[in-house]
Design a protein around this motif. Structure first.
Motif, PDB file in Angstrom:
ATOM      1  N   ILE A 115       1.261  -1.222   4.266  1.00 14.74           N
ATOM      2  CA  ILE A 115       2.116  -1.826   3.256  1.00 14.74           C
ATOM      3  C   ILE A 115       2.835  -3.090   3.719  1.00 14.74           C
ATOM      4  O   ILE A 115       2.974  -4.051   2.961  1.00 14.74           O
ATOM      5  CB  ILE A 115       3.147  -0.787   2.717  1.00 14.74           C
ATOM      6  N   GLU A 116       3.273  -3.139   4.963  1.00 13.93           N
ATOM      7  CA  GLU A 116       4.041  -4.298   5.414  1.00 13.93           C
ATOM      8  C   GLU A 116       3.172  -5.533   5.607  1.00 13.93           C
ATOM      9  O   GLU A 116       3.668  -6.655   5.554  1.00 13.93           O
ATOM     10  CB  GLU A 116       4.801  -3.949   6.695  1.00 13.93           C
ATOM     11  N   LYS A 117       1.880  -5.331   5.838  1.00 13.34           N
ATOM     12  CA  LYS A 117       0.972  -6.464   5.992  1.00 13.34           C
ATOM     13  C   LYS A 117       0.308  -6.858   4.675  1.00 13.34           C
ATOM     14  O   LYS A 117      -0.298  -7.931   4.588  1.00 13.34           O
ATOM     15  CB  LYS A 117      -0.110  -6.132   7.025  1.00 13.34           C
ATOM     16  N   ALA A 118       0.405  -5.989   3.682  1.00  9.92           N
ATOM     17  CA  ALA A 118      -0.336  -6.213   2.435  1.00  9.92           C
ATOM     18  C   ALA A 118       0.343  -7.252   1.547  1.00  9.92           C
ATOM     19  O   ALA A 118       1.549  -7.204   1.319  1.00  9.92           O
ATOM     20  CB  ALA A 118      -0.471  -4.904   1.672  1.00  9.92           C
ATOM     21  N   LYS A 119      -0.452  -8.167   1.055  1.00  8.13           N
ATOM     22  CA  LYS A 119      -0.003  -9.092   0.010  1.00  8.13           C
ATOM     23  C   LYS A 119       0.073  -8.350  -1.314  1.00  8.13           C
ATOM     24  O   LYS A 119       0.992  -8.550  -2.125  1.00  8.13           O
ATOM     25  CB  LYS A 119      -0.997 -10.253  -0.073  1.00  8.13           C
ATOM     26  N   ARG A 120      -0.903  -7.466  -1.512  1.00  7.75           N
ATOM     27  CA  ARG A 120      -0.956  -6.602  -2.691  1.00  7.75           C
ATOM     28  C   ARG A 120      -1.692  -5.330  -2.279  1.00  7.75           C
ATOM     29  O   ARG A 120      -2.604  -5.361  -1.464  1.00  7.75           O
ATOM     30  CB  ARG A 120      -1.684  -7.314  -3.835  1.00  7.75           C
ATOM     31  N   LEU A 121      -1.258  -4.199  -2.842  1.00  7.07           N
ATOM     32  CA  LEU A 121      -1.820  -2.912  -2.432  1.00  7.07           C
ATOM     33  C   LEU A 121      -2.252  -2.118  -3.656  1.00  7.07           C
ATOM     34  O   LEU A 121      -1.438  -1.818  -4.530  1.00  7.07           O
ATOM     35  CB  LEU A 121      -0.781  -2.120  -1.634  1.00  7.07           C
ATOM     36  N   TYR A 122      -3.542  -1.798  -3.722  1.00  6.63           N
ATOM     37  CA  TYR A 122      -4.094  -0.969  -4.795  1.00  6.63           C
ATOM     38  C   TYR A 122      -4.206   0.469  -4.279  1.00  6.63           C
ATOM     39  O   TYR A 122      -4.892   0.716  -3.274  1.00  6.63           O
ATOM     40  CB  TYR A 122      -5.473  -1.470  -5.216  1.00  6.63           C
ATOM     41  N   LEU A 123      -3.559   1.395  -4.972  1.00 10.18           N
ATOM     42  CA  LEU A 123      -3.622   2.807  -4.612  1.00 10.18           C
ATOM     43  C   LEU A 123      -4.492   3.530  -5.639  1.00 10.18           C
ATOM     44  O   LEU A 123      -4.102   3.682  -6.793  1.00 10.18           O
ATOM     45  CB  LEU A 123      -2.226   3.424  -4.587  1.00 10.18           C
ATOM     46  N   ILE A 124      -5.682   3.956  -5.216  1.00  8.74           N
ATOM     47  CA  ILE A 124      -6.633   4.609  -6.117  1.00  8.74           C
ATOM     48  C   ILE A 124      -6.595   6.106  -5.857  1.00  8.74           C
ATOM     49  O   ILE A 124      -7.054   6.586  -4.815  1.00  8.74           O
ATOM     50  CB  ILE A 124      -8.051   4.048  -5.912  1.00  8.74           C
ATOM     51  N   GLU A 125      -6.033   6.839  -6.804  1.00  7.21           N
ATOM     52  CA  GLU A 125      -5.847   8.288  -6.648  1.00  7.21           C
ATOM     53  C   GLU A 125      -5.794   8.932  -8.032  1.00  7.21           C
ATOM     54  O   GLU A 125      -5.116   8.423  -8.924  1.00  7.21           O
ATOM     55  CB  GLU A 125      -4.549   8.577  -5.882  1.00  7.21           C
ATOM     56  N   CYS A 126      -6.502  10.049  -8.193  1.00  8.40           N
ATOM     57  CA  CYS A 126      -6.589  10.702  -9.502  1.00  8.40           C
ATOM     58  C   CYS A 126      -5.749  11.962  -9.634  1.00  8.40           C
ATOM     59  O   CYS A 126      -5.555  12.452 -10.749  1.00  8.40           O
ATOM     60  CB  CYS A 126      -8.049  11.045  -9.809  1.00  8.40           C
ATOM     61  N   ASN A 127      -5.282  12.504  -8.530  1.00  2.41           N
ATOM     62  CA  ASN A 127      -4.522  13.750  -8.577  1.00  2.41           C
ATOM     63  C   ASN A 127      -3.100  13.467  -9.061  1.00  2.41           C
ATOM     64  O   ASN A 127      -2.331  12.785  -8.377  1.00  2.41           O
ATOM     65  CB  ASN A 127      -4.488  14.393  -7.189  1.00  2.41           C
ATOM     66  N   PRO A 128      -2.697  13.973 -10.250  1.00  2.00           N
ATOM     67  CA  PRO A 128      -1.369  13.676 -10.801  1.00  2.00           C
ATOM     68  C   PRO A 128      -0.225  14.093  -9.875  1.00  2.00           C
ATOM     69  O   PRO A 128       0.804  13.409  -9.822  1.00  2.00           O
ATOM     70  CB  PRO A 128      -1.333  14.474 -12.112  1.00  2.00           C
ATOM     71  N   GLU A 129      -0.402  15.192  -9.152  1.00  2.00           N
ATOM     72  CA  GLU A 129       0.647  15.633  -8.229  1.00  2.00           C
ATOM     73  C   GLU A 129       0.896  14.592  -7.151  1.00  2.00           C
ATOM     74  O   GLU A 129       2.044  14.320  -6.798  1.00  2.00           O
ATOM     75  CB  GLU A 129       0.261  16.969  -7.577  1.00  2.00           C
ATOM     76  N   TRP A 130      -0.180  14.019  -6.630  1.00  2.00           N
ATOM     77  CA  TRP A 130      -0.013  13.012  -5.589  1.00  2.00           C
ATOM     78  C   TRP A 130       0.487  11.694  -6.157  1.00  2.00           C
ATOM     79  O   TRP A 130       1.276  10.995  -5.515  1.00  2.00           O
ATOM     80  CB  TRP A 130      -1.320  12.824  -4.816  1.00  2.00           C
ATOM     81  N   ILE A 131       0.056  11.337  -7.342  1.00  2.00           N
ATOM     82  CA  ILE A 131       0.561  10.109  -7.962  1.00  2.00           C
ATOM     83  C   ILE A 131       2.082  10.173  -8.089  1.00  2.00           C
ATOM     84  O   ILE A 131       2.804   9.219  -7.775  1.00  2.00           O
ATOM     85  CB  ILE A 131      -0.081   9.883  -9.346  1.00  2.00           C
ATOM     86  N   ASP A 132       2.577  11.310  -8.530  1.00  2.00           N
ATOM     87  CA  ASP A 132       4.020  11.507  -8.684  1.00  2.00           C
ATOM     88  C   ASP A 132       4.740  11.319  -7.353  1.00  2.00           C
ATOM     89  O   ASP A 132       5.767  10.636  -7.267  1.00  2.00           O
ATOM     90  CB  ASP A 132       4.266  12.913  -9.245  1.00  2.00           C
ATOM     91  N   ALA A 133       4.199  11.927  -6.279  1.00  2.00           N
ATOM     92  CA  ALA A 133       4.814  11.801  -4.958  1.00  2.00           C
ATOM     93  C   ALA A 133       4.669  10.379  -4.417  1.00  2.00           C
ATOM     94  O   ALA A 133       5.604   9.834  -3.806  1.00  2.00           O
ATOM     95  CB  ALA A 133       4.177  12.804  -3.999  1.00  2.00           C
ATOM     96  N   LEU A 134       3.522   9.759  -4.652  1.00  2.00           N
ATOM     97  CA  LEU A 134       3.280   8.409  -4.142  1.00  2.00           C
ATOM     98  C   LEU A 134       4.221   7.383  -4.773  1.00  2.00           C
ATOM     99  O   LEU A 134       4.614   6.405  -4.121  1.00  2.00           O
ATOM    100  CB  LEU A 134       1.826   8.007  -4.401  1.00  2.00           C
ATOM    101  N   LYS A 135       4.590   7.604  -6.018  1.00  2.00           N
ATOM    102  CA  LYS A 135       5.521   6.670  -6.664  1.00  2.00           C
ATOM    103  C   LYS A 135       6.889   6.707  -5.989  1.00  2.00           C
ATOM    104  O   LYS A 135       7.582   5.676  -5.927  1.00  2.00           O
ATOM    105  CB  LYS A 135       5.624   6.985  -8.155  1.00  2.00           C
ATOM    106  N   LEU A 136       7.278   7.861  -5.480  1.00  2.00           N
ATOM    107  CA  LEU A 136       8.516   7.947  -4.705  1.00  2.00           C
ATOM    108  C   LEU A 136       8.340   7.282  -3.341  1.00  2.00           C
ATOM    109  O   LEU A 136       9.209   6.531  -2.885  1.00  2.00           O
ATOM    110  CB  LEU A 136       8.924   9.414  -4.525  1.00  2.00           C
ATOM    111  N   THR A 137       7.209   7.544  -2.701  1.00  2.00           N
ATOM    112  CA  THR A 137       6.957   6.979  -1.370  1.00  2.00           C
ATOM    113  C   THR A 137       6.963   5.459  -1.397  1.00  2.00           C
ATOM    114  O   THR A 137       7.532   4.809  -0.514  1.00  2.00           O
ATOM    115  CB  THR A 137       5.597   7.485  -0.835  1.00  2.00           C
ATOM    116  N   PHE A 138       6.340   4.875  -2.424  1.00  2.00           N
ATOM    117  CA  PHE A 138       6.171   3.423  -2.440  1.00  2.00           C
ATOM    118  C   PHE A 138       7.171   2.695  -3.341  1.00  2.00           C
ATOM    119  O   PHE A 138       7.003   1.511  -3.629  1.00  2.00           O
ATOM    120  CB  PHE A 138       4.727   3.083  -2.817  1.00  2.00           C
ATOM    121  N   GLU A 139       8.220   3.401  -3.744  1.00  2.00           N
ATOM    122  CA  GLU A 139       9.283   2.773  -4.529  1.00  2.00           C
ATOM    123  C   GLU A 139       9.854   1.517  -3.858  1.00  2.00           C
ATOM    124  O   GLU A 139      10.087   0.507  -4.533  1.00  2.00           O
ATOM    125  CB  GLU A 139      10.391   3.798  -4.793  1.00  2.00           C
TER     126      GLU A 139
END
Length: 300
Positions: free
Chosen positions: A158-182
C-alpha cells in the motif's frame, strides 16, 4: 485459556510440543498424512527431489502440514497479540506495522490461526512468499491484488502503490478489508468480482480494469484458486501497452499450472523465475503431490 496457552507454548520443551501435537492430530489429518507417506513409499528415493525427501521424513514424525518443513515450527508456537477495536468491536492484529482486521464472526482463536497461516506463508523460507530482497514493488506502481483474503500482500504494497485494486468476492472479507484499508481509501479500489479472461456479470479482466498510460508501472499478484491462466489471457492490452510489469502468479492449484502459466509468460516475453521449495497439495479425489508454488515474472 488464552493466557494458559501462551505460558504452555513458551515454557514447554520443543520436542514435547511436537510429540503432543502429533498425538492430538485429528483423525482426518492423520489419514491424509499416512496416505501421503504410503503414496510415495514405492517411489525410488534416488528419483525424489531432496526437498521432497526432507518433507516426507518430516511427515513421519510430525503432524500433517502443507509446508512440512522444520522452519514452520516457530509458527506452531506463535500467539500473536490480538487487539479489539473499541469503535467497531472488530478484532485485528498488526501486520507490517498496520492494522489487519478480521470478519465479525472471528474469535481470538480464529485470528490466532489465521495469523499463523499468514506469517508462515510469507516467511522467507516459504515457497509462497511474494517479495524477496531482489523482487520488490517499485514506487508509484499500480498494484492489482487478485485474491486478497486477509490483505497481507496489499498491506505490504500500500505505501508504494500509486493505486491499489483489491479483487475479492467474499463479502465477509470485503467488510473487513474496508476497515483495514480505511487510512488509504483515496487510492484503494474494491472489485467484488472474479478475475478471468473477460468481463461478465460476476467476472472482470485486467484489460477491463486498467487503462495504461505511458510510463505506468504495474505489480500484479494472482492467487485465485486456479483461474490464473484465464486471468493472464485477459491482459493482452496491458502487455501490448509496453508498460513495465511485475507479477507474482500462483502455480499450484492445477497439476499443469506451472508448465501452462510458464508458457503464457514466455509468449508474453516475461523473464520468469520459479520460487524455491514445494507445497504439499492433497485434495479429495486426487493423489497427493508436491507442487511448485509461485512464479515471479518481470517485463521491462
Amino acid at each position: 485459556m488464552y493466557i494458559f496457552m501462551r505460558l504452555w507454548q513458551r515454557l514447554a520443551p520443543h520436542k514435547l510440543l511436537i510429540f503432543i501435537r502429533l498425538l492430538l492430530e485429528s483423525k482426518e489429518l492423520k489419514t491424509r498424512r499416512l496416505k501421503v507417506l504410503e503414496h510415495f513409499s514405492t517411489t525410488d528415493p534416488r528419483t525424489i527431489d531432496p526437498e521432497i525427501s526432507e518433507a516426507l521424513n518430516y511427515l513421519k514424525n510430525h503432524k500433517y502440514s502443507a509446508f512440512p518443513y522444520d522452519w514452520t515450527h516457530k509458527y506452531d508456537n506463535l500467539l500473536p497479540e490480538v487487539f479489539s477495536d473499541k469503535k467497531t468491536h472488530r478484532l485485528y492484529i498488526l501486520f507490517d506495522g498496520k492494522r489487519m482486521y478480521f470478519p465479525e464472526k472471528y474469535t481470538k482463536k480464529h485470528v490466532t490461526w489465521a495469523a499463523r497461516s499468514i506469517l508462515k506463508e510469507q516467511d522467507l523460507n516459504s515457497p509462497h512468499h511474494y517479495l524477496t530482497r531482489d523482487f520488490q514493488i517499485d514506487d508509484d506502481s499500480i498494484v492489482v491484488d487478485a485474491g486478497v483474503a486477509e490483505g497481507n500482500f496489499a498491506l505490504m504494497a500500500i505505501e508504494k502503490a500509486k493505486r491499489l485494486y483489491l479483487i475479492e468476492c467474499n463479502p465477509e472479507w470485503i467488510d473487513a478489508l474496508k476497515l483495514t484499508f480505511e487510512p488509504w481509501k483515496d487510492k484503494v479500489i474494491f472489485v467484488e468480482k472474479f478475475l478471468s479472461d473477460s468481463p461478465g456479470e460476476i467476472t472482470t479482466s485486467i484489460d477491463t480494469l486498467l487503462q495504461p498510460d505511458a510510463g505506468d508501472r504495474y505489480f500484479i499478484k494472482m492467487d485465485i484458486e486456479g483461474f490464473e491462466q484465464k486471468a493472464l489471457i485477459g491482459m493482452k492490452k496491458l502487455i501490448a501497452s509496453g508498460c513495465a510489469i511485475k507479477m507474482d502468479i500462483c502455480t499450484y492449484h492445477h497439476p499443469n499450472d506451472l508448465i501452462e502459466i510458464g508458457r503464457i509468460l514466455d509468449n508474453y516475453s516475461f523473464k520468469s523465475k520459479v520460487s524455491d521449495g514445494y507445497v504439499l497439495y492433497f485434495q479429495p479425489g486426487e493423489d497427493p503431490s508436491f507442487r511448485k508454488v509461485l512464479i515471479r515474472a518481470v517485463k521491462s
